[in-house]
Design a protein around this motif. Structure first.
Motif, PDB file in Angstrom:
ATOM      1  N   ALA A 208       0.818  -1.221   0.000  1.00  0.00           N
ATOM      2  CA  ALA A 208       0.000   0.000   0.000  1.00  0.00           C
ATOM      3  C   ALA A 208       0.848   1.265   0.000  1.00  0.00           C
ATOM      4  CB  ALA A 208      -0.934   0.000   1.205  1.00  0.00           C
ATOM      5  N   SER A 209       2.095   1.158   0.479  1.00  0.00           N
ATOM      6  CA  SER A 209       2.938   2.355   0.479  1.00  0.00           C
ATOM      7  C   SER A 209       3.342   2.796  -0.932  1.00  0.00           C
ATOM      8  CB  SER A 209       4.194   2.100   1.332  1.00  0.00           C
ATOM      9  OG  SER A 209       4.980   1.056   0.747  1.00  0.00           O
ATOM     10  N   HIS A 210       3.187   1.870  -1.871  1.00  0.00           N
ATOM     11  CA  HIS A 210       3.519   2.230  -3.254  1.00  0.00           C
ATOM     12  C   HIS A 210       2.339   2.841  -4.011  1.00  0.00           C
ATOM     13  CE1 HIS A 210       6.581  -0.946  -2.337  1.00  0.00           C
ATOM     14  NE2 HIS A 210       7.379  -0.054  -2.943  1.00  0.00           N
ATOM     15  N   ILE A 211       1.194   2.969  -3.394  1.00  0.00           N
ATOM     16  CA  ILE A 211      -0.007   3.495  -4.052  1.00  0.00           C
ATOM     17  C   ILE A 211       0.013   5.026  -4.040  1.00  0.00           C
ATOM     18  CG2 ILE A 211      -2.519   3.666  -3.930  1.00  0.00           C
ATOM     19  CD1 ILE A 211      -2.566   0.835  -2.854  1.00  0.00           C
ATOM     20  N   ILE A 212      -0.268   5.611  -5.211  1.00  0.00           N
ATOM     21  CA  ILE A 212      -0.422   7.070  -5.328  1.00  0.00           C
ATOM     22  C   ILE A 212      -1.789   7.354  -5.974  1.00  0.00           C
ATOM     23  CG2 ILE A 212       2.061   7.520  -5.501  1.00  0.00           C
ATOM     24  CD1 ILE A 212       1.718   7.769  -8.528  1.00  0.00           C
ATOM     25  N   TRP A 213      -2.315   8.600  -5.802  1.00  0.00           N
ATOM     26  CA  TRP A 213      -3.647   8.978  -6.295  1.00  0.00           C
ATOM     27  C   TRP A 213      -3.529  10.213  -7.216  1.00  0.00           C
ATOM     28  CZ3 TRP A 213      -8.028   6.203  -4.790  1.00  0.00           C
ATOM     29  CH2 TRP A 213      -7.852   5.298  -3.758  1.00  0.00           C
ATOM     30  N   LYS A 214      -4.413  10.230  -8.217  1.00  0.00           N
ATOM     31  CA  LYS A 214      -4.500  11.393  -9.120  1.00  0.00           C
ATOM     32  C   LYS A 214      -5.954  11.768  -9.310  1.00  0.00           C
ATOM     33  CE  LYS A 214      -0.282  10.746 -11.853  1.00  0.00           C
ATOM     34  NZ  LYS A 214       0.287  10.616 -13.228  1.00  0.00           N
ATOM     35  N   LEU A 215      -6.172  13.096  -9.424  1.00  0.00           N
ATOM     36  CA  LEU A 215      -7.506  13.649  -9.698  1.00  0.00           C
ATOM     37  C   LEU A 215      -7.453  14.396 -11.024  1.00  0.00           C
ATOM     38  CD1 LEU A 215     -10.417  14.288  -8.748  1.00  0.00           C
ATOM     39  CD2 LEU A 215      -9.494  16.361  -7.666  1.00  0.00           C
ATOM     40  N   ASN A 216      -8.138  13.823 -12.057  1.00  0.00           N
ATOM     41  CA  ASN A 216      -8.129  14.436 -13.410  1.00  0.00           C
ATOM     42  C   ASN A 216      -6.702  14.704 -13.874  1.00  0.00           C
ATOM     43  OD1 ASN A 216     -10.927  14.393 -13.556  1.00  0.00           O
ATOM     44  ND2 ASN A 216     -11.133  16.498 -12.802  1.00  0.00           N
ATOM     45  N   HIS A 217      -5.845  13.686 -13.802  1.00  0.00           N
ATOM     46  CA  HIS A 217      -4.454  13.729 -14.278  1.00  0.00           C
ATOM     47  C   HIS A 217      -3.538  14.572 -13.410  1.00  0.00           C
ATOM     48  CE1 HIS A 217      -6.016  11.857 -17.902  1.00  0.00           C
ATOM     49  NE2 HIS A 217      -6.841  12.883 -18.076  1.00  0.00           N
ATOM     50  N   GLU A 218      -4.021  15.063 -12.282  1.00  0.00           N
ATOM     51  CA  GLU A 218      -3.172  15.838 -11.380  1.00  0.00           C
ATOM     52  C   GLU A 218      -2.919  15.029 -10.113  1.00  0.00           C
ATOM     53  OE1 GLU A 218      -4.864  19.598 -10.592  1.00  0.00           O
ATOM     54  OE2 GLU A 218      -4.766  20.308 -12.685  1.00  0.00           O
ATOM     55  N   MET A 219      -1.643  15.057  -9.684  1.00  0.00           N
ATOM     56  CA  MET A 219      -1.246  14.305  -8.491  1.00  0.00           C
ATOM     57  C   MET A 219      -1.896  14.913  -7.247  1.00  0.00           C
ATOM     58  SD  MET A 219       0.678  11.701  -7.527  1.00  0.00           S
ATOM     59  CE  MET A 219       1.882  11.529  -8.816  1.00  0.00           C
ATOM     60  N   ILE A 220      -2.420  14.018  -6.386  1.00  0.00           N
ATOM     61  CA  ILE A 220      -3.014  14.446  -5.112  1.00  0.00           C
ATOM     62  C   ILE A 220      -1.921  14.399  -4.036  1.00  0.00           C
ATOM     63  CG2 ILE A 220      -4.797  13.961  -3.400  1.00  0.00           C
ATOM     64  CD1 ILE A 220      -6.416  12.670  -5.628  1.00  0.00           C
ATOM     65  N   ALA A 221      -1.905  15.418  -3.207  1.00  0.00           N
ATOM     66  CA  ALA A 221      -0.858  15.503  -2.173  1.00  0.00           C
ATOM     67  C   ALA A 221      -0.902  14.275  -1.252  1.00  0.00           C
ATOM     68  CB  ALA A 221      -1.047  16.781  -1.362  1.00  0.00           C
TER      69      ALA A 221
ATOM     70  N   HIS B 253     -12.598  12.419 -12.297  1.00  0.00           N
ATOM     71  CA  HIS B 253     -12.093  11.054 -12.322  1.00  0.00           C
ATOM     72  C   HIS B 253     -10.946  10.946 -11.313  1.00  0.00           C
ATOM     73  CE1 HIS B 253     -14.244  10.933 -16.164  1.00  0.00           C
ATOM     74  NE2 HIS B 253     -14.253   9.603 -15.995  1.00  0.00           N
ATOM     75  N   VAL B 254     -11.063   9.956 -10.434  1.00  0.00           N
ATOM     76  CA  VAL B 254     -10.018   9.682  -9.451  1.00  0.00           C
ATOM     77  C   VAL B 254      -9.373   8.358  -9.835  1.00  0.00           C
ATOM     78  CG1 VAL B 254      -9.474   9.298  -7.009  1.00  0.00           C
ATOM     79  CG2 VAL B 254     -11.272  10.921  -7.670  1.00  0.00           C
ATOM     80  N   LYS B 255      -7.996   8.353  -9.893  1.00  0.00           N
ATOM     81  CA  LYS B 255      -7.254   7.197 -10.373  1.00  0.00           C
ATOM     82  C   LYS B 255      -6.267   6.738  -9.295  1.00  0.00           C
ATOM     83  CE  LYS B 255      -7.606   8.828 -15.104  1.00  0.00           C
ATOM     84  NZ  LYS B 255      -6.870   9.234 -16.331  1.00  0.00           N
ATOM     85  N   CYS B 256      -6.127   5.410  -9.213  1.00  0.00           N
ATOM     86  CA  CYS B 256      -5.214   4.781  -8.258  1.00  0.00           C
ATOM     87  C   CYS B 256      -4.061   4.152  -9.037  1.00  0.00           C
ATOM     88  CB  CYS B 256      -5.969   3.727  -7.439  1.00  0.00           C
ATOM     89  SG  CYS B 256      -4.936   2.818  -6.277  1.00  0.00           S
ATOM     90  N   PHE B 257      -2.807   4.506  -8.680  1.00  0.00           N
ATOM     91  CA  PHE B 257      -1.597   4.025  -9.356  1.00  0.00           C
ATOM     92  C   PHE B 257      -0.685   3.337  -8.339  1.00  0.00           C
ATOM     93  CE2 PHE B 257      -3.077   7.435 -11.975  1.00  0.00           C
ATOM     94  CZ  PHE B 257      -2.718   7.103 -13.279  1.00  0.00           C
ATOM     95  N   THR B 258       0.239   2.523  -8.841  1.00  0.00           N
ATOM     96  CA  THR B 258       1.377   2.053  -8.056  1.00  0.00           C
ATOM     97  C   THR B 258       2.624   2.658  -8.656  1.00  0.00           C
ATOM     98  OG1 THR B 258       1.676   0.072  -9.401  1.00  0.00           O
ATOM     99  CG2 THR B 258       0.270  -0.134  -7.454  1.00  0.00           C
ATOM    100  N   LYS B 259       3.538   3.051  -7.787  1.00  0.00           N
ATOM    101  CA  LYS B 259       4.808   3.619  -8.229  1.00  0.00           C
ATOM    102  C   LYS B 259       5.910   2.741  -7.659  1.00  0.00           C
ATOM    103  CE  LYS B 259       7.345   7.946  -8.558  1.00  0.00           C
ATOM    104  NZ  LYS B 259       7.366   9.385  -8.173  1.00  0.00           N
ATOM    105  N   TYR B 260       6.592   2.010  -8.562  1.00  0.00           N
ATOM    106  CA  TYR B 260       7.591   1.046  -8.142  1.00  0.00           C
ATOM    107  C   TYR B 260       8.775   1.151  -9.099  1.00  0.00           C
ATOM    108  CZ  TYR B 260       9.656  -3.436  -6.788  1.00  0.00           C
ATOM    109  OH  TYR B 260      10.510  -4.422  -6.337  1.00  0.00           O
ATOM    110  N   LEU B 261       9.941   1.308  -8.505  1.00  0.00           N
ATOM    111  CA  LEU B 261      11.184   1.477  -9.271  1.00  0.00           C
ATOM    112  C   LEU B 261      11.074   2.659 -10.245  1.00  0.00           C
ATOM    113  CD1 LEU B 261      12.064  -2.278 -10.015  1.00  0.00           C
ATOM    114  CD2 LEU B 261      12.937  -0.800  -8.191  1.00  0.00           C
ATOM    115  N   GLY B 262      10.433   3.708  -9.819  1.00  0.00           N
ATOM    116  CA  GLY B 262      10.341   4.932 -10.622  1.00  0.00           C
ATOM    117  C   GLY B 262       9.293   4.908 -11.723  1.00  0.00           C
TER     118      GLY B 262
END
Length: 864
Positions: free
Chosen positions: A56-69, A94-103
């Motif tokens: 879960a620590s690798h999960i990041i969120w975006k709102l309409n293509h903008e990164m959420i703090a 639109h709210v999107k859920c991403f994983t960020k791993y190894l950049g």
């Protein structure tokens, strides 16, 4: 409690994801709808595919293509991350859920979030009852919720202020809903309530009572007839049929009548009892001979709604005779060869108010002014007619008629062809404003108070296409611009009227609106000169001018040079361009200009000449004069050729071409030279003639030249030694190619008269054997003349050179004939000479009248 449910779902979903996940990731809640301005809370779940390398620590969120703090993130456990956004104000996002791993970022899952408002309480409920068709109610929903909202309409029956009986619902997603038979029981009182609901809540209105009698709307009536009554003016009777209504009710109807001439309308209200099935009324105060359109609508007495208007019907009031005369004018054509002329009559009914009735036709009467008994009558259904009249003056009248009678006569006088109309209008002008065309004129006779203004298109050929208007007590005429077409030239004429006569008109042309010409003039360069050219062009056709041509501008430009221009007036159609460069190509085009602008014509090219007419004359004149001089000299030579020939080239007899002399062979053989030649034992043939060019000069220098002749003997002889011809060797008579001496300048010969009479077939036989006289250089140059003494008698056959005891005298006639001629004598020729030598009389020296052939110097050669 809602938060507790969410956490329970998160824990349950987390355990399921850890043990038996069939998806890679998930988001909760899916497609949430929240109230605007509230907090948004979402959860993102990782599946087995992403563990144990990612959590879960690798999960990041975006709102309409903008990164959420990241401060809005919260890690619930190793596979679940939550997001909280406070004061969410986006209507849709639109709210999107991403994983960020190894950049690297990888999309897991996304959802659409909507925010809105709970529904407001519906209001303004109103209903309308289309009898036996439907019951429809409408309302207002208040503020827009931006979320899916459903509406329910409830119909409730009231008795004593209490709701009794069944409640009938009607579902709708809009602000209206309808009930259809058989779910439309008739009741005195119903109340209507509306409930609105969405995911954020619901709201209901009060139950509003509405009496059914007040909301009834019946079907429109049907008009049965609209007609006038004979003998009654200005009246129409209307009859209509009512629709069936259950239960029966009293009605009220409204009749609308519209004047089709003025488009004005009026209304009449007619009450009807419930038992009446039809209705009728009389429309009074109408115009005579005028058409009206009639329609009817009805309503229940207690209802607030009228029915729709019935289908309209048209009728006309009773006619009466036209009360006004027609507006009459004429166009007089040119006289024909037979003395007749065409007169075109035009008229239009006056715009009387009210109108004078419907016109069925027109009656035209005309007669000579001096003989009313010859009245003739024509009828026309049109508003024009053409008459063929003679040269006399005529009186013409036109009346309009209908079933009720005739209008007053409109009278016009047509002048005779011999009448001369006076010119009353002195000046005239026209101009336009934004809306009007104005014509003003000045007259010389103020007592004239009536005029006719006529206008028509300049290119129009139809006499019936003209427009006109009468003007009284004014010298200014105004009309709307709409009566004229833009970009078209019009002719405007003003005719003064005095009594029944028409004076001479004053005319001008005008455009109410101009634009650039549709095309430009085409230049014709003609034949250019050396430094000038005349440019010609034709006027633009009137249909292409679009305005008055003010001037023309000629643009011309030399090749690789600067463009120049010249401007001329509108009436100039040719112009000479001067000071051009010689032998240079030019491009020229013409621009036609009017008030709105200019249009250029086709470009043409021309090239100036290298030489102009003066240059050609300057060159050709000397050449021509020289040719004339040479021609004159040649003609003179032709005409005086005999004189020139006698002076410059005198005719000298040629013994070689003479048939009058043949030399005896024996005489020539006695010559010492010929003897030597004869010893060769070969025949002699004629070989050549050699000319001594300088032996005997002009007479004035004879003596001096003869004295020097000794030193010039080699120059005076021309010895021609030829090669072998056909194997025979040619030997000159002067023995072994020695240089001969100069012979005597003259030598006498004789010819017989008999031979002359036998047409020149006789031969000249010398009295003695002729041998060449060998003279010393000193003897030839010693004196100017030498004489030769011939001795012998008539029995001797030949002349001997020894008989020449005297020196030969110089013959002036033969001074230019000192030539050396060589003869070749064949054996056959020798025999002929011997034969003829016996027949000729002896030659007598210095005897006048003897025929002779001159032979200055000759040579005989024998061909071997």
């Amino acid at each position: 409690m809602f938060s507790s449910l969410i956490w329970m779902f998160v824990l349950l979903r987390s355990s399921i994801a850890d043990e038996n996940s069939i998806r890679d990731a998930d988001i909760f809640p899916s497609s949430p709808e929240i109230e605007r301005g509230s907090a948004l809370k979402l959860f993102c779940f990782l599946g087995k595919r992403y563990t144990p390398h990612r959590n879960a620590s690798h999960i990041i969120w975006k709102l309409n293509h903008e990164m959420i703090a990241e401060e809005n993130y919260n890690i619930v456990n190793e596979t679940v991350s939550s997001l909280t956004i406070h004061n969410f104000t986006h209507s849709k996002a639109h709210v999107k859920c991403f994983t960020k791993y190894l950049g690297k970022e990888q999309l897991l899952v996304h959802t659409e979030v909507k925010s809105g408002f709970p529904p407001d309480t519906p209001g303004n409920i109103s209903c309308i009852y289309y009898v036996d068709i439907e019951l429809t109610c409408t309302w207002t929903s208040g503020r827009e919720t931006n979320l899916k909202t459903n509406y329910t309409l409830y119909r409730k029956m009231l008795r004593g202020g209490m709701v009794t009986g069944p409640v009938t619902p009607c579902q709708s997603k809009t602000e209206s809903c309808s009930f259809y038979p058989p779910h439309i029981p008739f009741s005195n009182v119903f109340c209507f309530q509306v409930k609105a609901e969405n995911v954020l809540g619901e709201a209901s209105s009060d139950c509003v009572p509405i009496p059914m009698e007040e909301i009834e709307k019946i079907e429109p009536p049907e008009i049965l007839s609209v007609k006038n009554i004979t003998g009654i003016k200005q009246l129409l009777t209307v009859t209509w049929k009512m629709p069936e209504i259950k239960p029966s009710q009293d009605l009220i109807c409204q009749v609308q009548y519209r004047n089709l001439y003025t488009n004005s309308s009026g209304f009449v209200t007619v009450p009807l009892k419930s038992a009446e099935k039809t209705g009728s009324c009389n429309l009074t105060g109408l115009w005579d001979s005028t058409e009206y359109s009639v329609a009817v609508r009805c309503s229940c007495v207690e209802s607030i709604f009228w029915s729709e208007w019935s289908r309209g019907k048209t009728a006309s009031t009773e006619e009466k005779a036209p009360s006004e005369k027609v507006d009459l004018w004429r166009v007089i054509g040119s006289s024909h060869s037979a003395g007749s002329r065409s007169v075109h009559l035009l008229w239009k009914p006056l715009n009387s108010f009210p109108p004078s009735g419907r016109i069925q036709g027109y009656k035209i009467q005309y007669f000579p002014e001096n003989n009313a008994a010859l009245k003739m009558t024509n009828f026309s259904a049109n508003k024009n007619i053409s008459l063929l009249l003679n040269e006399e003056a005529y009186i013409i009248s036109v009346t309009a008629y209908n079933s009720a009678g005739n209008s007053p006569e409109a009278i016009l006088r047509i002048p005779s062809t011999k009448e001369k109309s006076s010119q009353i209008i002195e000046t005239m002008r026209t101009f336009t404003t934004n809306e009007e065309v104005i014509v003003e004129w000045v007259v010389s006779e103020p007592e004239v108070t009536e005029y006719v203004v006529e206008w028509y298109e300049d290119l129009g050929t139809d006499p019936f296409g003209r427009s006109w208007q009468y003007v009284s007590n004014s010298t200014v005429w105004k009309t709307n611009k709409k009566n004229f077409k833009p970009f078209i030239c019009y002719n405007i004429s003003v005719y003064p009227l005095y009594g029944n006569k028409v004076a001479a008109p004053q005319s001008l042309q005008t455009y109410v609106q101009e634009k650039k010409p549709s095309e430009g003039p085409v230049a014709d360069t003609g034949i250019p000169g050396k430094n000038e050219v005349t440019i010609k062009w034709k006027e633009i056709s009137k249909d292409k001018r679009n305005g008055f041509i003010r001037n023309y501008t000629i643009f011309y430009k030399p090749e690789d040079g600067k463009e120049l221009n010249e401007t001329v007036n509108f009436d100039v159609l040719q112009y000479r361009l001067k000071s051009l460069q010689a032998n240079t190509q030019y491009t020229v085009y013409i621009v036609a200009n009017n008030k709105a602008g200019g249009t250029s014509g086709e470009r043409k090219t021309f090239k100036t000449l290298k030489f102009d007419k003066d240059d050609v004359i300057f060159i050709a004149l000397p050449v021509g004069l020289s040719m004339l001089f040479l021609l004159g000299l040649w003609i003179t030579c032709i005409l005086k050729k005999h004189t020139f020939k006698k002076v410059c080239w005198p005719d000298i007899p040629n013994p070689a071409e003479s048939i009058a002399v043949e030399w005896p062979l024996d005489a020539s053989m006695n010559n010492s030279f010929l003897k030597g030649v004869a010893s060769e034992a070969k025949p002699l043939d004629f070989e050549d003639v050699s000319v001594l060019e300088h032996c005997f000069p002009e007479e004035s220098q004879e003596e001096s030249l003869l004295m020097k002749c000794g030193s010039h003997v080699p120059e005076c002889t021309d010895i021609n030694t030829k090669d072998k011809i056909n194997g025979d060797k040619k030997i000159l008579y002067n023995e072994e190619n020695e240089v001969p001496k100069c012979f005597s300048p003259s030598m006498p010969y004789i010819t017989t008269d008999e031979d002359i009479r036998s047409e020149m077939h006789s031969a000249l036989i010398p009295a003695k054997e002729i041998q060449p006289i060998e003279m010393l250089e000193d003897d030839l140059c010693e004196s100017e003349q030498t004489s030769i003494t011939n001795e012998g008698n008539y029995n001797e056959d030949v002349l001997k050179l020894e008989d020449f005891s005297e020196k030969a005298l110089f013959n002036p006639y033969l001074r230019n004939s000192v030539k050396t001629r060589e003869f070749l004598i064949s054996e056959h020729h020798k025999n002929e000479l011997q034969t003829q030598s016996n027949l000729l009389p002896p030659f007598q020296q210095n005897v006048a009248g003897q025929p002779y052939v001159t032979l200055d110097m000759f040579g005989l050669a024998t061909a071997h």
